[in-house]
Design an enzyme around this catalytic site. Structure first.
Site, PDB file in Angstrom:
ATOM      1  N   GLY A 180       0.821  -1.204   0.000  1.00 13.15           N
ATOM      2  CA  GLY A 180       0.000   0.000   0.000  1.00 13.15           C
ATOM      3  C   GLY A 180       0.855   1.253   0.000  1.00 13.15           C
ATOM      4  O   GLY A 180       2.060   1.205   0.278  1.00 13.15           O
TER       5      GLY A 180
ATOM      6  N   GLY B  42      -0.268  -4.766   0.564  1.00  8.35           N
ATOM      7  CA  GLY B  42      -1.498  -4.477  -0.151  1.00  8.35           C
ATOM      8  C   GLY B  42      -1.632  -5.244  -1.446  1.00  8.35           C
ATOM      9  O   GLY B  42      -2.742  -5.548  -1.890  1.00  8.35           O
TER      10      GLY B  42
ATOM     11  N   GLU C 126       5.062  -6.698   7.320  1.00  9.99           N
ATOM     12  CA  GLU C 126       4.592  -5.575   8.150  1.00  9.99           C
ATOM     13  C   GLU C 126       5.285  -5.461   9.494  1.00  9.99           C
ATOM     14  O   GLU C 126       5.277  -4.395  10.115  1.00  9.99           O
ATOM     15  CB  GLU C 126       3.076  -5.685   8.348  1.00  9.99           C
TER      16      GLU C 126
ATOM     17  N   ASP D 290      -2.157  -7.431   7.344  1.00  8.44           N
ATOM     18  CA  ASP D 290      -3.581  -7.125   7.199  1.00  8.44           C
ATOM     19  C   ASP D 290      -4.060  -7.565   5.809  1.00  8.44           C
ATOM     20  O   ASP D 290      -3.642  -8.603   5.320  1.00  8.44           O
ATOM     21  CB  ASP D 290      -3.828  -5.639   7.464  1.00  8.44           C
TER      22      ASP D 290
END
Length: 373
Positions: free
Chosen positions: A71, A128, A151, A159
């Site tokens: 992301g 992402g 992450e 996530d």
């Protein structure tokens, strides 16, 4: 090439229908997923789902290096520093709330899409990018695919549905990969159920040409299966060995601990001969001590959750992470100042307070913004 963040095109089929193509177009940023990309792709995919002309959807990334490397966390960083400077807790970082809400809507849509979604997962697929890739019905990896959920290095947790797909890997492999951010190759992705087909990248144009020339009077999945199966058979000689499969027994032993703290201390103290394992453990050692405890806690909480519940829980946890500071510091050290010396809140997992971790799971809303998934 256009400077538009999302390029749309069509592959015409013999029966008058099309395969709709969306290309993430930020090659210099390794196709990092921006809010602008999300807000264009989400309604477009919703429209394609209802469009009788569209037989299937094809997702890819521009350039030769990445499908999507994650992301746009630099934009998230700016929102987090602005939030901290505002000294107004009531604001609760509206940008982060909106970004994660829309991103997870898109990820969930791909998981539940009513038509085939083919993702050409060439090059880097991280963060992402994994959210877009993991839920597709036909996930293609190539000889240069590199997948990871790194992450822990930025004070976050895996996530974009990571709480779903990591929990569905053999044994405790998902926990290990989530904690270490270890990279997976194409063979790993196939073995772990993260990918469906291995095809040489040089075959991409031929694959598309054969899809266009196929008989689409049959069900779409059958057409796609036939074309990709033939190309996979021609590509097997280029498939690398799977480090994850080779190290499965060691991963199981390394992650065999009674508590999350004991698990982390065991991993950090481990002595291994394998260069692949050594790199994974080195990455963990450099990561956020908060993330080290958030990750097993989140995976445990989502063990029996539905896909909808997973994304709802992840939204709460991600926005909390955007408020607490550890995520901000991780991005600063890695991508803003690039000093690679993050000042984590706690020097070791032994010092991390249980109340600090529990606070990340405190509900932010009476009802989740994703309640309508």
């Amino acid at each position: 090439m256009s400077d538009q963040p999302l390029l749309l095109s069509e592959l015409p089929l013999a029966d008058g229908r099309v395969i709709a193509v969306a290309c993430l177009n930020a090659p210099r940023a390794l196709n990092a997923l921006s809010l602008e990309m999300i807000e264009q792709l989400l309604p477009q995919m919703q429209a394609w789902a209802k469009d009788a002309r569209v037989a299937a959807v094809w997702l890819e990334g521009a350039g030769e290096k990445a499908f999507c490397a994650g992301g746009d966390i630099v934009a998230l960083y700016r929102s987090m520093t602005d939030y901290a400077a505002s000294n107004d807790p009531a604001q609760r970082n509206p940008y982060a709330e909106h970004f994660f809400t829309q991103e997870y809507r898109l990820d969930y849509l791909i998981h539940t899409y009513p038509k085939p979604v083919i993702v050409w997962g060439h090059g880097i697929i991280m963060g992402g990018g994994m959210g877009l890739f993991a839920g597709a019905s036909c996930r293609v990896v190539t000889e240069q695919s590199r997948l990871a959920m790194p992450e822990v290095s930025i004070g976050l947790y895996p996530d974009v549905g990571g709480s779903w797909f990591l929990n569905r890997m053999p044994g405790r492999v998902g926990l290990f990969l989530g904690l270490t951010g270890a990279q997976m190759n194409a063979a790993d992705a196939l073995w772990l159920g993260l990918a469906d087909r291995f095809v040489r990248h040089e075959s991409k144009a031929t694959v598309q040409q054969q899809l266009m020339q196929s008989d689409w009077s049959r069900p779409a999945q059958q057409v796609i299966h036939q074309v990709l199966r033939a190309h996979e058979a021609q590509s097997w000689s280029a498939l690398p060995e799977s480090p994850v499969q080779q190290h499965y027994a060691q991963i199981q032993a390394l992650t065999d601990a009674a508590t999350p703290r004991a698990l982390i201390e065991q991993l950090l103290a481990a002595e291994v001969e394998s260069p692949w394992l050594a790199r994974a453990l080195k990455s963990l050692a450099a990561g956020s001590t908060t993330s080290m405890l958030l990750i097993p806690a989140q995976l445990e909480r989502c063990r029996h959750a539905s896909l909808k519940e997973v994304f709802q829980q992840e939204l709460n946890l991600s926005v909390q992470a955007a408020l607490q500071g550890e995520f901000t510091e991780g991005i600063r050290a890695l991508l803003i100042d690039k000093d690679k010396t993050p000042r984590w809140r706690y020097p070791s997992v032994r010092e991390v307070e249980a109340s600090w971790i529990e606070g990340f799971f405190a509900p932010l809303w009476p009802e989740s913004p994703l309640k309508d998934l």
